[in-house]
Motif scaffolding. Structure first.
Motif, PDB file in Angstrom:
ATOM      1  N   SER A  10     -49.643 -26.301  38.572  1.00  0.00           N
ATOM      2  CA  SER A  10     -48.318 -26.846  38.861  1.00  0.00           C
ATOM      3  C   SER A  10     -47.672 -27.313  37.565  1.00  0.00           C
ATOM      4  O   SER A  10     -48.362 -27.795  36.665  1.00  0.00           O
ATOM      5  CB  SER A  10     -48.411 -28.035  39.827  1.00  0.00           C
ATOM      6  OG  SER A  10     -49.046 -27.661  41.029  1.00  0.00           O
TER       7      SER A  10
ATOM      8  N   TYR B 138     -44.447 -29.692  35.827  1.00  0.00           N
ATOM      9  CA  TYR B 138     -43.564 -30.823  36.071  1.00  0.00           C
ATOM     10  C   TYR B 138     -42.707 -31.084  34.836  1.00  0.00           C
ATOM     11  O   TYR B 138     -43.141 -30.852  33.700  1.00  0.00           O
ATOM     12  CB  TYR B 138     -44.364 -32.094  36.370  1.00  0.00           C
ATOM     13  CG  TYR B 138     -45.228 -32.010  37.596  1.00  0.00           C
ATOM     14  CD1 TYR B 138     -46.485 -31.426  37.545  1.00  0.00           C
ATOM     15  CD2 TYR B 138     -44.793 -32.526  38.814  1.00  0.00           C
ATOM     16  CE1 TYR B 138     -47.280 -31.341  38.669  1.00  0.00           C
ATOM     17  CE2 TYR B 138     -45.580 -32.453  39.947  1.00  0.00           C
ATOM     18  CZ  TYR B 138     -46.821 -31.863  39.857  1.00  0.00           C
ATOM     19  OH  TYR B 138     -47.606 -31.790  40.979  1.00  0.00           O
TER      20      TYR B 138
ATOM     21  N   GLN C 167     -40.748 -34.316  33.058  1.00  0.00           N
ATOM     22  CA  GLN C 167     -40.614 -35.768  33.104  1.00  0.00           C
ATOM     23  C   GLN C 167     -39.622 -36.220  32.042  1.00  0.00           C
ATOM     24  O   GLN C 167     -39.921 -36.174  30.841  1.00  0.00           O
ATOM     25  CB  GLN C 167     -41.956 -36.463  32.900  1.00  0.00           C
ATOM     26  CG  GLN C 167     -41.874 -37.976  33.095  1.00  0.00           C
ATOM     27  CD  GLN C 167     -43.219 -38.672  32.973  1.00  0.00           C
ATOM     28  OE1 GLN C 167     -44.158 -38.147  32.384  1.00  0.00           O
ATOM     29  NE2 GLN C 167     -43.319 -39.868  33.555  1.00  0.00           N
TER      30      GLN C 167
ATOM     31  N   GLY D 263     -38.437 -42.312  31.023  1.00  0.00           N
ATOM     32  CA  GLY D 263     -38.269 -43.406  31.966  1.00  0.00           C
ATOM     33  C   GLY D 263     -38.286 -43.012  33.427  1.00  0.00           C
ATOM     34  O   GLY D 263     -38.048 -43.845  34.296  1.00  0.00           O
ATOM     35  N   GLN D 264     -38.560 -41.736  33.701  1.00  0.00           N
ATOM     36  CA  GLN D 264     -38.569 -41.241  35.081  1.00  0.00           C
ATOM     37  C   GLN D 264     -39.973 -40.784  35.475  1.00  0.00           C
ATOM     38  O   GLN D 264     -40.851 -40.623  34.635  1.00  0.00           O
ATOM     39  CB  GLN D 264     -37.599 -40.058  35.224  1.00  0.00           C
ATOM     40  CG  GLN D 264     -36.178 -40.371  34.808  1.00  0.00           C
ATOM     41  CD  GLN D 264     -35.529 -41.387  35.709  1.00  0.00           C
ATOM     42  OE1 GLN D 264     -35.632 -41.304  36.929  1.00  0.00           O
ATOM     43  NE2 GLN D 264     -34.847 -42.366  35.119  1.00  0.00           N
ATOM     44  N   GLY D 265     -40.145 -40.564  36.775  1.00  0.00           N
ATOM     45  CA  GLY D 265     -41.381 -39.959  37.244  1.00  0.00           C
ATOM     46  C   GLY D 265     -41.347 -38.457  37.055  1.00  0.00           C
ATOM     47  O   GLY D 265     -40.270 -37.863  36.911  1.00  0.00           O
ATOM     48  N   PRO D 266     -42.494 -37.800  37.024  1.00  0.00           N
ATOM     49  CA  PRO D 266     -42.519 -36.337  36.915  1.00  0.00           C
ATOM     50  C   PRO D 266     -41.799 -35.677  38.092  1.00  0.00           C
ATOM     51  O   PRO D 266     -41.936 -36.116  39.232  1.00  0.00           O
ATOM     52  CB  PRO D 266     -44.015 -36.011  36.933  1.00  0.00           C
ATOM     53  CG  PRO D 266     -44.695 -37.257  36.475  1.00  0.00           C
ATOM     54  CD  PRO D 266     -43.848 -38.373  37.017  1.00  0.00           C
TER      55      PRO D 266
ATOM     56  N   PHE E  70     -41.334 -32.109  40.143  1.00  0.00           N
ATOM     57  CA  PHE E  70     -42.036 -30.861  40.411  1.00  0.00           C
ATOM     58  C   PHE E  70     -41.123 -29.675  40.125  1.00  0.00           C
ATOM     59  O   PHE E  70     -40.017 -29.591  40.652  1.00  0.00           O
ATOM     60  CB  PHE E  70     -42.493 -30.872  41.869  1.00  0.00           C
ATOM     61  CG  PHE E  70     -43.169 -29.624  42.340  1.00  0.00           C
ATOM     62  CD1 PHE E  70     -42.530 -28.760  43.202  1.00  0.00           C
ATOM     63  CD2 PHE E  70     -44.455 -29.323  41.937  1.00  0.00           C
ATOM     64  CE1 PHE E  70     -43.152 -27.609  43.672  1.00  0.00           C
ATOM     65  CE2 PHE E  70     -45.092 -28.175  42.391  1.00  0.00           C
ATOM     66  CZ  PHE E  70     -44.434 -27.327  43.260  1.00  0.00           C
TER      67      PHE E  70
ATOM     68  N   GLY F  68     -39.593 -26.627  43.215  1.00  0.00           N
ATOM     69  CA  GLY F  68     -38.714 -27.789  43.315  1.00  0.00           C
ATOM     70  C   GLY F  68     -37.279 -27.390  43.066  1.00  0.00           C
ATOM     71  O   GLY F  68     -36.929 -26.216  43.034  1.00  0.00           O
ATOM     72  N   ASN F  69     -36.414 -28.379  42.875  1.00  0.00           N
ATOM     73  CA  ASN F  69     -34.978 -28.136  42.718  1.00  0.00           C
ATOM     74  C   ASN F  69     -34.617 -27.826  41.267  1.00  0.00           C
ATOM     75  O   ASN F  69     -33.901 -28.593  40.619  1.00  0.00           O
ATOM     76  CB  ASN F  69     -34.187 -29.337  43.231  1.00  0.00           C
ATOM     77  CG  ASN F  69     -34.400 -29.560  44.718  1.00  0.00           C
ATOM     78  OD1 ASN F  69     -34.547 -28.609  45.470  1.00  0.00           O
ATOM     79  ND2 ASN F  69     -34.436 -30.817  45.117  1.00  0.00           N
TER      80      ASN F  69
ATOM     81  N   LEU G  29     -40.656 -34.333  28.674  1.00  0.00           N
ATOM     82  CA  LEU G  29     -42.085 -34.044  28.582  1.00  0.00           C
ATOM     83  C   LEU G  29     -42.414 -33.076  29.713  1.00  0.00           C
ATOM     84  O   LEU G  29     -42.088 -33.341  30.880  1.00  0.00           O
ATOM     85  CB  LEU G  29     -42.889 -35.336  28.745  1.00  0.00           C
ATOM     86  CG  LEU G  29     -44.413 -35.221  28.723  1.00  0.00           C
ATOM     87  CD1 LEU G  29     -44.890 -34.789  27.331  1.00  0.00           C
ATOM     88  CD2 LEU G  29     -45.055 -36.550  29.113  1.00  0.00           C
TER      89      LEU G  29
ATOM     90  N   LEU H 259     -45.267 -31.266  31.842  1.00  0.00           N
ATOM     91  CA  LEU H 259     -46.661 -31.477  32.204  1.00  0.00           C
ATOM     92  C   LEU H 259     -47.166 -30.347  33.079  1.00  0.00           C
ATOM     93  O   LEU H 259     -46.448 -29.862  33.961  1.00  0.00           O
ATOM     94  CB  LEU H 259     -46.814 -32.800  32.954  1.00  0.00           C
ATOM     95  CG  LEU H 259     -46.494 -34.067  32.156  1.00  0.00           C
ATOM     96  CD1 LEU H 259     -46.250 -35.241  33.082  1.00  0.00           C
ATOM     97  CD2 LEU H 259     -47.616 -34.375  31.194  1.00  0.00           C
TER      98      LEU H 259
ATOM     99  N   PHE I 186     -54.169 -33.364  35.006  1.00  0.00           N
ATOM    100  CA  PHE I 186     -53.050 -33.085  34.122  1.00  0.00           C
ATOM    101  C   PHE I 186     -53.469 -32.842  32.679  1.00  0.00           C
ATOM    102  O   PHE I 186     -54.428 -33.452  32.189  1.00  0.00           O
ATOM    103  CB  PHE I 186     -52.044 -34.241  34.152  1.00  0.00           C
ATOM    104  CG  PHE I 186     -51.148 -34.216  35.357  1.00  0.00           C
ATOM    105  CD1 PHE I 186     -51.591 -34.686  36.574  1.00  0.00           C
ATOM    106  CD2 PHE I 186     -49.862 -33.699  35.259  1.00  0.00           C
ATOM    107  CE1 PHE I 186     -50.755 -34.650  37.695  1.00  0.00           C
ATOM    108  CE2 PHE I 186     -49.023 -33.653  36.366  1.00  0.00           C
ATOM    109  CZ  PHE I 186     -49.484 -34.134  37.581  1.00  0.00           C
ATOM    110  N   GLY I 187     -52.702 -31.980  32.026  1.00  0.00           N
ATOM    111  CA  GLY I 187     -52.824 -31.804  30.597  1.00  0.00           C
ATOM    112  C   GLY I 187     -52.051 -32.888  29.868  1.00  0.00           C
ATOM    113  O   GLY I 187     -51.371 -33.701  30.498  1.00  0.00           O
TER     114      GLY I 187
END
Lengths: 106, 112
Positions: free
Chosen positions: B33, B35, B37, B40-43, B45, B58-59, B88, B90, B103-104
């Motif tokens: 998967s 992601y 990021q 200051g935000q969450g990852p 998808f 995802g969108n 970033l 991921l 996660f890497g």
């Protein structure tokens, strides 16, 4: 889609204190994970916990799937616990919450 | 056992360019998967691959595309880079869909 809400958004504690982080999700899920993101961006696995309770040292987690929430407990906090804690849910589309930023003061 | 690796670690690109990011799965994992990021935000998808097929998205617009190879390593390609693509990126692998993800370290992309 599934909504994931984490609370509190920020938490400042003195070293040695205990804390509880909460994750609410809007629909039934088959999996849930808790992560700790360190200052370098690495996401570290804490728990894979679709339901039930798990413990690992000073950390424990409980997921009540029927009530759509999960809790992460941190006891006897250390400065190295600082960082952002995320929960994530989903199967083919994984949704992260916005995280709880934890600051542990020495 | 080798964990998830990503390359490069940092990258600077110019708006309008194209970029390819790479991910090697943990041994024995056939699901990858990706992601995004933002600071200051969450990852967020982007998409998931299972046995070389995309099986969740995802969108994100079509200029975000991916591949998974027979050895289960993966690429994320982004065309026509925009300033907002700075983030970033991921990669995570798992034994299967819905299983525990690992996660890497991520690739930090800056678009100027």
């Amino acid at each position: 889609g599934i909504q994931v809400e984490q609370s509190p958004p920020d938490l400042i504690l003195q070293e040695g204190a205990n804390s509880t982080l909460r994750c609410n999700f809007s629909d039934s899920v088959n999996n849930l994970q808790w992560f700790h993101q360190n200052p370098w961006g690495q996401l570290i696995n804490l728990f894979y916990i679709p339901s039930g309770t798990k413990q690992n040292g000073r950390l424990s987690a409980t997921t009540v799937a029927t009530e759509r929430y999960s809790l992460l407990y941190i006891s006897s906090s250390q400065t190295t616990d600082s960082g952002v804690y995320f929960c994530a849910v989903g199967d083919d589309k994984i949704i992260f919450g916005k995280g709880t930023r934890l600051h542990i003061l020495p | 056992e080798t964990g998830v690796t990503q390359s490069p670690t940092h990258l600077i690109k110019t708006r309008g360019q194209q970029v390819t990011l790479r991910c090697s799965s943990q041994s024995g994992h056939n699901t990858v998967s990706w992601y995004q990021q933002a600071l200051g935000q969450g990852p967020q998808f982007i998409f998931q691959y299972y046995r070389e097929e995309e099986n969740g998205r995802g969108n994100f617009p079509p200029r975000f595309s991916g591949l998974q190879f027979p050895n289960y390593s993966s690429e994320l390609n982004v065309n026509a880079l925009e300033l907002d693509d700075s983030a970033l990126y991921l990669c995570a692998s798992s034994i299967g869909q819905g299983d525990e993800q690992y996660f890497g370290p991520g690739t930090r992309l800056t678009v100027t």
